[in-house]
Enzyme design. Structure first.
Site, PDB file in Angstrom:
ATOM      1  N   CYS A 112       0.804  -1.233   0.000  1.00  0.00           N
ATOM      2  CA  CYS A 112       0.000   0.000   0.000  1.00  0.00           C
ATOM      3  C   CYS A 112       0.834   1.279   0.000  1.00  0.00           C
ATOM      4  O   CYS A 112       0.411   2.284  -0.568  1.00  0.00           O
ATOM      5  CB  CYS A 112      -0.967   0.000   1.177  1.00  0.00           C
ATOM      6  SG  CYS A 112      -2.135  -1.368   1.087  1.00  0.00           S
ATOM      7  N   HIS A 248      -3.196   6.535   5.169  1.00  0.00           N
ATOM      8  CA  HIS A 248      -3.694   5.410   4.382  1.00  0.00           C
ATOM      9  C   HIS A 248      -5.075   5.029   4.922  1.00  0.00           C
ATOM     10  O   HIS A 248      -5.275   4.907   6.125  1.00  0.00           O
ATOM     11  CB  HIS A 248      -2.712   4.247   4.518  1.00  0.00           C
ATOM     12  CG  HIS A 248      -3.143   3.000   3.833  1.00  0.00           C
ATOM     13  ND1 HIS A 248      -3.756   3.004   2.594  1.00  0.00           N
ATOM     14  CD2 HIS A 248      -3.047   1.696   4.190  1.00  0.00           C
ATOM     15  CE1 HIS A 248      -4.010   1.757   2.239  1.00  0.00           C
ATOM     16  NE2 HIS A 248      -3.605   0.946   3.189  1.00  0.00           N
ATOM     17  N   ASN A 278     -10.329   0.117   1.421  1.00  0.00           N
ATOM     18  CA  ASN A 278      -8.877   0.252   1.290  1.00  0.00           C
ATOM     19  C   ASN A 278      -8.496   0.095  -0.179  1.00  0.00           C
ATOM     20  O   ASN A 278      -8.559  -1.008  -0.725  1.00  0.00           O
ATOM     21  CB  ASN A 278      -8.213  -0.823   2.163  1.00  0.00           C
ATOM     22  CG  ASN A 278      -6.701  -0.816   2.070  1.00  0.00           C
ATOM     23  OD1 ASN A 278      -6.130  -0.143   1.216  1.00  0.00           O
ATOM     24  ND2 ASN A 278      -6.067  -1.566   2.944  1.00  0.00           N
TER      25      ASN A 278
HETATM   26  O1  UT7 Z   1      -3.323  -1.907   3.697  1.00  0.00           O
HETATM   27  C1  UT7 Z   1      -3.045  -2.846   4.676  1.00  0.00           C
HETATM   28  C2  UT7 Z   1      -4.170  -3.840   4.710  1.00  0.00           C
HETATM   29  N1  UT7 Z   1      -4.486  -4.436   5.937  1.00  0.00           N
HETATM   30  C3  UT7 Z   1      -5.126  -3.858   6.996  1.00  0.00           C
HETATM   31  O2  UT7 Z   1      -5.259  -2.694   7.137  1.00  0.00           O
HETATM   32  C4  UT7 Z   1      -5.700  -4.823   8.012  1.00  0.00           C
HETATM   33  C5  UT7 Z   1      -5.448  -4.459   9.446  1.00  0.00           C
HETATM   34  N2  UT7 Z   1      -6.319  -5.242  10.282  1.00  0.00           N
HETATM   35  C6  UT7 Z   1      -7.631  -4.932  10.465  1.00  0.00           C
HETATM   36  O3  UT7 Z   1      -8.101  -3.948   9.936  1.00  0.00           O
HETATM   37  C7  UT7 Z   1      -8.444  -5.787  11.387  1.00  0.00           C
HETATM   38  O4  UT7 Z   1      -7.606  -6.750  12.003  1.00  0.00           O
HETATM   39  C8  UT7 Z   1      -9.628  -6.523  10.661  1.00  0.00           C
HETATM   40  C9  UT7 Z   1     -10.684  -5.515  10.278  1.00  0.00           C
HETATM   41  C10 UT7 Z   1      -9.106  -7.237   9.420  1.00  0.00           C
HETATM   42  C11 UT7 Z   1     -10.247  -7.541  11.592  1.00  0.00           C
HETATM   43  O5  UT7 Z   1     -10.681  -6.905  12.793  1.00  0.00           O
HETATM   44  P1  UT7 Z   1     -10.319  -7.551  14.206  1.00  0.00           P
HETATM   45  O6  UT7 Z   1     -10.974  -6.728  15.222  1.00  0.00           O
HETATM   46  O7  UT7 Z   1      -8.824  -7.688  14.262  1.00  0.00           O
HETATM   47  O8  UT7 Z   1     -11.038  -8.947  14.113  1.00  0.00           O
HETATM   48  P2  UT7 Z   1     -10.410 -10.417  14.225  1.00  0.00           P
HETATM   49  O9  UT7 Z   1      -9.609 -10.738  13.006  1.00  0.00           O
HETATM   50  O10 UT7 Z   1      -9.755 -10.537  15.549  1.00  0.00           O
HETATM   51  O11 UT7 Z   1     -11.733 -11.282  14.205  1.00  0.00           O
HETATM   52  C12 UT7 Z   1     -12.694 -11.208  15.232  1.00  0.00           C
HETATM   53  C13 UT7 Z   1     -13.849 -12.139  14.886  1.00  0.00           C
HETATM   54  C14 UT7 Z   1     -13.396 -13.539  14.492  1.00  0.00           C
HETATM   55  O12 UT7 Z   1     -14.309 -14.459  15.009  1.00  0.00           O
HETATM   56  P3  UT7 Z   1     -13.972 -15.258  16.375  1.00  0.00           P
HETATM   57  O13 UT7 Z   1     -12.703 -15.991  16.081  1.00  0.00           O
HETATM   58  O14 UT7 Z   1     -13.803 -14.205  17.433  1.00  0.00           O
HETATM   59  O15 UT7 Z   1     -15.175 -16.120  16.555  1.00  0.00           O
HETATM   60  C15 UT7 Z   1     -13.496 -13.538  12.989  1.00  0.00           C
HETATM   61  O16 UT7 Z   1     -13.752 -14.821  12.445  1.00  0.00           O
HETATM   62  O17 UT7 Z   1     -14.577 -11.626  13.764  1.00  0.00           O
HETATM   63  C16 UT7 Z   1     -14.697 -12.656  12.770  1.00  0.00           C
HETATM   64  N3  UT7 Z   1     -14.723 -12.021  11.464  1.00  0.00           N
HETATM   65  C17 UT7 Z   1     -15.847 -11.543  10.917  1.00  0.00           C
HETATM   66  N4  UT7 Z   1     -17.147 -11.560  11.330  1.00  0.00           N
HETATM   67  C18 UT7 Z   1     -18.045 -10.972  10.524  1.00  0.00           C
HETATM   68  C19 UT7 Z   1     -13.680 -11.746  10.626  1.00  0.00           C
HETATM   69  N5  UT7 Z   1     -14.132 -11.126   9.528  1.00  0.00           N
HETATM   70  C20 UT7 Z   1     -15.469 -10.982   9.682  1.00  0.00           C
HETATM   71  C21 UT7 Z   1     -16.475 -10.410   8.888  1.00  0.00           C
HETATM   72  N6  UT7 Z   1     -17.736 -10.417   9.344  1.00  0.00           N
HETATM   73  N7  UT7 Z   1     -16.215  -9.811   7.706  1.00  0.00           N
END
Ligand code: UT7
Length: 324
Positions: A112, A248, A278
């Protein structure tokens, strides 16, 4: 010689994909996506629209705004992208040919932060006399490398492009600092394969975006803080001198953490990720263009840019805005 941004243009595809649309085929919800990321909708390129097409439209937007003469003296074209049309020819060469430019052309692959990396290269080239002006583009069709069955990535990304002309500006204006960095030990946290089926460390790659969101999140919050502080110091400024923060556009929570560390109120932060998701290398130029159109940028303002992404990489820059 002071070097800075002389012109800017952007393009986003017209097709809108909302959180509700995503929830119709993925196990997700508007509530989850909004609360975890701030994103409400994103733009999706047509089936026959690729990075080159978006890049050309962003340049056409630049010309509509600044006139055909904006391209005079451009002798390099750089396209920062994570989704090029082909390995080769490079996307920049396609753009060079489209506009009939007498210019060198290359693509830049740095996640990015690619657009900021490219601005740094362009600034150095102009300062060294290796180029008079450089056309620096960020163009992405991430929708084409997204695994639409993977809710952890499919909700995050969008398509778009931004194009800028980098060239000489009067004394006291332009780029005052760049900070570029990489930590390849984190490469497995955000990747997509090409030729090799695995990366050092035994990471198995596929042909769509893979991301460990939590790992990238922690990395992002850390480098957004350190890179911005370093860029401000290198520019010889203080946090309170920053007129506008253009981060970003990946996740509202990441932007908020950086904003709070910088002690900036929301008035001095540009956020448009709710509309576009993004868009990787295109996210900063698209956000900057919106700020310009909203009358939030004035000559002499100190702008702070920062980005992070696949590599893992990061980049930050301070630019004093010049309005001819
Ligand atoms: O340009 C660089 C690109 N990358 C980024 O900027 C990504 C940086 N990271 C993030 O923005 C965040 O980590 C995310 C938005 C990707 C995820 O948020 P989080 O608060 O870190 O969630 P998590 O990955 O810890 O997931 C929490 C829960 C999980 O379920 P369990 O294991 O707690 O039961 C996931 O399976 O949310 C679940 N989950 C979703 N639920 C509904 C993951 N994606 C989704 C979804 N909808 N789309």
């Amino acid at each position: 010689m002071p070097v800075g941004l002389l012109a800017l243009g952007t393009y986003v595809p017209s097709k809108v994909l909302t959180n509700e649309d995503l929830a119709s085929f993925l196990d997700t919800s508007d509530e989850w996506i909004t609360s975890r990321t701030g994103i409400k909708e994103r733009r999706i390129a047509e089936i026959n629209e690729f990075a080159y097409d978006l890049a050309v439209k962003a340049v056409e937007g630049l010309l509509a705004r600044h006139g055909e003469e904006a391209l005079e003296g451009v002798d390099q074209v750089v396209v920062a992208t994570n989704a090029p049309d082909a390995f080769f020819p490079n996307t920049a060469a396609l753009v060079q040919n489209h506009f009939g430019l007498n210019a060198a052309a290359y693509d830049l692959l740095a996640g990015c932060p690619g657009w900021l990396y490219a601005l740094a290269q362009a600034t150095g080239q102009v300062q060294m006399g290796l180029a008079r002006k450089v056309l620096v583009i960020g163009a992405e069709v991430l929708s084409k490398i997204t695994d639409w069955r993977d809710r952890s990535t499919a909700v995050l990304f969008g398509d778009g492009a931004g194009a800028a002309i980098v060239g000489p500006v009067p004394e006291g204006f332009g780029f005052r600092s760049f900070v570029l960095g990489a930590d390849g030990s984190g490469g497995g946290a955000l990747h997509m394969g090409a030729l090799a089926s695995s990366l050092p460390g035994g990471v198995r790659t596929g042909r769509t975006i893979y991301m460990n969101g939590r790992e990238v999140f922690k990395f992002a919050v850390r480098v957004m803080d350190t890179a911005t502080v370093e860029a401000i110091e290198k520019a010889g400024l203080k946090k309170e001198d920053i007129s506008l923060f253009v981060p970003h556009q990946a996740n509202l929570r990441i932007v908020d953490a950086a904003r709070a560390r910088l002690g900036l109120d929301w008035e001095r932060v540009i956020v448009n990720l709710h509309k576009y998701g993004n868009t990787s290398t295109a996210s900063i130029p698209i956000a900057l263009k919106e700020a310009l159109e909203a009358g939030k940028v004035h000559s002499g303002d100190h702008l702070l840019f920062v980005s992070f992404g696949a590599g893992l990489t990061w980049a930050a820059a301070v630019h004093t805005w010049y309005e001819a």
